[in-house]
Motif scaffolding. Structure first.
Motif, PDB file in Angstrom:
ATOM      1  N   THR A 121      -3.877   8.566  -7.138  1.00 22.84           N
ATOM      2  CA  THR A 121      -4.995   9.019  -6.326  1.00 22.84           C
ATOM      3  C   THR A 121      -5.187  10.510  -6.562  1.00 22.84           C
ATOM      4  O   THR A 121      -4.258  11.291  -6.371  1.00 22.84           O
ATOM      5  N   GLY A 122      -6.376  10.891  -7.005  1.00 25.06           N
ATOM      6  CA  GLY A 122      -6.664  12.308  -7.179  1.00 25.06           C
ATOM      7  C   GLY A 122      -5.765  12.979  -8.185  1.00 25.06           C
ATOM      8  O   GLY A 122      -5.459  14.168  -8.070  1.00 25.06           O
ATOM      9  N   GLY A 123      -5.291  12.231  -9.182  1.00 27.79           N
ATOM     10  CA  GLY A 123      -4.466  12.833 -10.219  1.00 27.79           C
ATOM     11  C   GLY A 123      -3.023  13.047  -9.819  1.00 27.79           C
ATOM     12  O   GLY A 123      -2.243  13.646 -10.557  1.00 27.79           O
ATOM     13  N   GLN A 124      -2.649  12.598  -8.630  1.00 29.45           N
ATOM     14  CA  GLN A 124      -1.273  12.787  -8.188  1.00 29.45           C
ATOM     15  C   GLN A 124      -0.341  11.823  -8.910  1.00 29.45           C
ATOM     16  O   GLN A 124      -0.761  10.804  -9.444  1.00 29.45           O
ATOM     17  N   ALA A 125       0.947  12.154  -8.905  1.00 28.39           N
ATOM     18  CA  ALA A 125       1.936  11.305  -9.565  1.00 28.39           C
ATOM     19  C   ALA A 125       2.002   9.945  -8.888  1.00 28.39           C
ATOM     20  O   ALA A 125       1.736   9.813  -7.691  1.00 28.39           O
ATOM     21  N   LYS A 126       2.374   8.952  -9.660  1.00 26.68           N
ATOM     22  CA  LYS A 126       2.492   7.604  -9.115  1.00 26.68           C
ATOM     23  C   LYS A 126       3.693   7.514  -8.181  1.00 26.68           C
ATOM     24  O   LYS A 126       4.638   8.294  -8.274  1.00 26.68           O
ATOM     25  N   ALA A 127       3.676   6.517  -7.317  1.00 24.75           N
ATOM     26  CA  ALA A 127       4.817   6.269  -6.433  1.00 24.75           C
ATOM     27  C   ALA A 127       5.979   5.752  -7.261  1.00 24.75           C
ATOM     28  O   ALA A 127       5.797   5.249  -8.363  1.00 24.75           O
ATOM     29  N   PRO A 128       7.214   5.862  -6.761  1.00 23.53           N
ATOM     30  CA  PRO A 128       8.359   5.351  -7.502  1.00 23.53           C
ATOM     31  C   PRO A 128       8.192   3.873  -7.834  1.00 23.53           C
ATOM     32  O   PRO A 128       7.558   3.131  -7.093  1.00 23.53           O
ATOM     33  N   ALA A 129       8.768   3.454  -8.962  1.00 25.06           N
ATOM     34  CA  ALA A 129       8.625   2.060  -9.399  1.00 25.06           C
ATOM     35  C   ALA A 129       9.583   1.163  -8.616  1.00 25.06           C
ATOM     36  O   ALA A 129      10.374   0.438  -9.172  1.00 25.06           O
ATOM     37  N   TRP A 130       9.529   1.250  -7.285  1.00 23.59           N
ATOM     38  CA  TRP A 130      10.395   0.419  -6.450  1.00 23.59           C
ATOM     39  C   TRP A 130       9.868   0.425  -5.030  1.00 23.59           C
ATOM     40  O   TRP A 130       9.400   1.448  -4.524  1.00 23.59           O
ATOM     41  N   LYS A 131       9.908  -0.741  -4.406  1.00 18.89           N
ATOM     42  CA  LYS A 131       9.648  -0.867  -2.980  1.00 18.89           C
ATOM     43  C   LYS A 131      10.735  -1.757  -2.408  1.00 18.89           C
ATOM     44  O   LYS A 131      11.074  -2.785  -3.001  1.00 18.89           O
ATOM     45  N   GLU A 132      11.265  -1.372  -1.274  1.00 13.81           N
ATOM     46  CA  GLU A 132      12.403  -2.079  -0.699  1.00 13.81           C
ATOM     47  C   GLU A 132      12.109  -3.569  -0.539  1.00 13.81           C
ATOM     48  O   GLU A 132      11.130  -3.975   0.069  1.00 13.81           O
ATOM     49  N   GLY A 133      12.972  -4.391  -1.124  1.00 10.17           N
ATOM     50  CA  GLY A 133      12.872  -5.831  -0.997  1.00 10.17           C
ATOM     51  C   GLY A 133      11.755  -6.465  -1.805  1.00 10.17           C
ATOM     52  O   GLY A 133      11.589  -7.684  -1.766  1.00 10.17           O
ATOM     53  N   ALA A 134      10.984  -5.653  -2.556  1.00 14.30           N
ATOM     54  CA  ALA A 134       9.815  -6.207  -3.258  1.00 14.30           C
ATOM     55  C   ALA A 134      10.198  -7.024  -4.482  1.00 14.30           C
ATOM     56  O   ALA A 134       9.566  -8.023  -4.790  1.00 14.30           O
ATOM     57  N   SER A 135      11.242  -6.608  -5.181  1.00 14.96           N
ATOM     58  CA  SER A 135      11.614  -7.328  -6.396  1.00 14.96           C
ATOM     59  C   SER A 135      13.038  -7.001  -6.786  1.00 14.96           C
ATOM     60  O   SER A 135      13.588  -5.974  -6.388  1.00 14.96           O
ATOM     61  N   ARG A 136      13.622  -7.904  -7.535  1.00 12.04           N
ATOM     62  CA  ARG A 136      14.941  -7.659  -8.107  1.00 12.04           C
ATOM     63  C   ARG A 136      14.780  -7.326  -9.581  1.00 12.04           C
ATOM     64  O   ARG A 136      13.837  -7.783 -10.220  1.00 12.04           O
ATOM     65  N   ALA A 171      27.769  -9.463  -4.655  1.00  8.06           N
ATOM     66  CA  ALA A 171      26.423 -10.027  -4.821  1.00  8.06           C
ATOM     67  C   ALA A 171      26.059 -10.023  -6.299  1.00  8.06           C
ATOM     68  O   ALA A 171      26.772  -9.454  -7.130  1.00  8.06           O
ATOM     69  N   LYS A 172      24.944 -10.690  -6.624  1.00  6.28           N
ATOM     70  CA  LYS A 172      24.422 -10.584  -7.981  1.00  6.28           C
ATOM     71  C   LYS A 172      23.944  -9.150  -8.203  1.00  6.28           C
ATOM     72  O   LYS A 172      23.352  -8.535  -7.319  1.00  6.28           O
ATOM     73  N   ILE A 173      24.176  -8.656  -9.399  1.00  2.00           N
ATOM     74  CA  ILE A 173      23.904  -7.244  -9.664  1.00  2.00           C
ATOM     75  C   ILE A 173      22.432  -6.899  -9.507  1.00  2.00           C
ATOM     76  O   ILE A 173      22.085  -5.772  -9.143  1.00  2.00           O
ATOM     77  N   ASN A 174      21.538  -7.871  -9.729  1.00  2.00           N
ATOM     78  CA  ASN A 174      20.112  -7.540  -9.627  1.00  2.00           C
ATOM     79  C   ASN A 174      19.671  -7.316  -8.176  1.00  2.00           C
ATOM     80  O   ASN A 174      18.603  -6.759  -7.932  1.00  2.00           O
ATOM     81  N   ALA A 175      20.508  -7.722  -7.213  1.00  2.00           N
ATOM     82  CA  ALA A 175      20.156  -7.486  -5.808  1.00  2.00           C
ATOM     83  C   ALA A 175      20.209  -5.998  -5.476  1.00  2.00           C
ATOM     84  O   ALA A 175      19.520  -5.541  -4.557  1.00  2.00           O
ATOM     85  N   ALA A 176      21.025  -5.231  -6.212  1.00  2.00           N
ATOM     86  CA  ALA A 176      21.163  -3.801  -5.914  1.00  2.00           C
ATOM     87  C   ALA A 176      19.820  -3.085  -6.015  1.00  2.00           C
ATOM     88  O   ALA A 176      19.509  -2.222  -5.196  1.00  2.00           O
ATOM     89  N   TYR A 177      19.030  -3.449  -6.997  1.00  2.23           N
ATOM     90  CA  TYR A 177      17.723  -2.798  -7.160  1.00  2.23           C
ATOM     91  C   TYR A 177      16.798  -3.142  -5.994  1.00  2.23           C
ATOM     92  O   TYR A 177      16.061  -2.290  -5.500  1.00  2.23           O
TER      93      TYR A 177
END
Length: 385
Positions: A121-136, A171-177
């Motif tokens: 938005t308005g040339g600002q940097a993108k949000a981090p490539a992660w949202k809590e619980g959104a994906s492994r 846990a499975k390692i992909n859960a950490a992300y």
């Protein structure tokens, strides 16, 4: 750690030739030499250096419309690579593995099925490539660059690998992300391996469609026909020239593969190897249209931690200029068997074999490791299902 740190260490700075280094090779005279001879050698060195500089400058003008244009282009594409703020764990330094001086650089590569950042938005940097619980995370690889920058080693850790995740138990390692994004992922891998992670890169598998198409497709050889199973397509024996869409299907599938995710990680490695070979092909690097498309696609595919500046990216790329496909080795973390825990199908590591591997990465001894383990089933061979 800065990308330039590869120049330090017990072995000293690697030998290099710089067209822009104005220092004389020696301050004194060789035994039996004369001042006139030394002056002549100095004039020849300076003349040769000037010829090389002007030749390089001319090539840059012809290729990119001038040195300013080349700099702008490099800056533009380096700036397009998204930076991930706060990618490293905030745990005390004493709770992290100690860095080993002069032992190269180790990246944690995290592969996702789809980016989770939001539109700019308005040339600002993108949000981090992660949202809590959104994906492994779909894929994890440790990429180790040797201190002399003559070899690269990539070690895949299957996403179903059963490991301790700090603050969450086993846990499975992909859960950490999913639970804690890049910081928890880094903390988990560091505690598992005892290897200090220098940098993080988040890779979008969807974006590899663009990279694949930018280089004109890749050639993948399938050693034996794999029948269709469920949603998985049939793959016929032979060499396939794959477009981006086909390549994405190839790296995502695991149904119908005898070893499930283990074979899938080898497919991903096989694809990266094919992409690398095609990228280094003169037909790609010498084609301005393809090269521009490749550079444009990189920013859509990769996000890196904010400790990597544009200058670090330039230096890193330049330091790897001598690496060829044969200098890049792939393998899976040593396999210790399949298991079912709490209703989950998991992958276990071979603890003893893994300890040997982690030590080799930590101490920059991967050349020795691969020489001793070149026949193991964990390493990527020429035939991949």
């Amino acid at each position: 750690m800065n990308a330039r740190e590869y120049e330090d260490g017990a072995g000293g700075r690697p030998d290099s030739l710089s067209l822009f280094d104005e220092r004389d090779e020696a301050d004194g005279l060789p035994e039996g030499g004369t001042e006139e001879a030394a002056a002549g050698r100095g004039r020849r060195r300076r003349r040769t250096r000037r010829v090389l500089i002007w030749t390089l400058a001319t090539l840059l003008v012809l290729i990119g419309g001038g040195i300013g244009g080349i700099y702008w282009t490099a800056e533009h594409y380096a700036s397009s690579v998204e930076r991930i703020p706060g990618a490293f764990p905030s745990v005390p330094e004493s709770a992290q593995p100690k860095p080993v001086p002069g032992a190269g650089l180790t990246f944690l590569l995290v592969g996702l099925d789809a980016r989770s950042d939001v539109a700019t938005t308005g040339g600002q940097a993108k949000a981090p490539a992660w949202k809590e619980g959104a994906s492994r995370s779909d894929t994890m690889m440790l990429m180790h660059l040797s201190a002399d920058r003559r070899s690269v080693s990539l070690v895949s850790i299957a996403r179903d690998t059963w490991v301790p995740v700090p603050g969450h138990g086993m846990a499975k390692i992909n859960a950490a992300y999913s639970w804690g994004g890049p910081p928890l992922m880094v903390d988990t891998v560091q505690k598992l391996t005892g290897i200090r992670i220098d940098h993080v890169a988040v890779i979008d598998w969807n974006g590899f469609k663009k990279l694949t198409d930018a280089v004109g497709g890749v050639d993948i050889t399938i050693p034996q026909t794999i029948e269709a199973k469920g949603d998985a397509r049939e793959w016929l024996k032979g060499t396939h020239h794959m477009s981006g869409d086909e390549a994405l299907l190839y790296v995502r599938e695991r149904h119908g593969l005898p070893n499930g995710d283990l074979d899938r990680t080898k497919r991903q490695q096989n694809f990266l190897r094919a992409l690398m070979i095609q990228t280094m092909n003169a037909g790609t690097l010498g084609n301005p249209g393809r090269l521009t498309g490749l550079l444009q696609a990189v920013g859509d595919v990769v996000s890196v931690d904010d400790r990597l500046s544009n200058t670090d990216l330039y230096d890193l790329g330049w330091s790897l200029r001598g690496v060829r496909p044969d200098d890049v080795r792939f393998m899976n973390a040593p396999f210790g068997g399949f298991d079912s825990i709490g209703g989950q199908d998991v992958v276990k590591l071979d603890t003893a074999a893994s300890a040997t591997l982690w030590e080799a990465v930590r101490n920059d001894r991967m050349d020795e490791y691969f020489a001793q383990h070149r026949t193991t089933s964990d390493t990527l061979g020429e035939s991949v299902r």
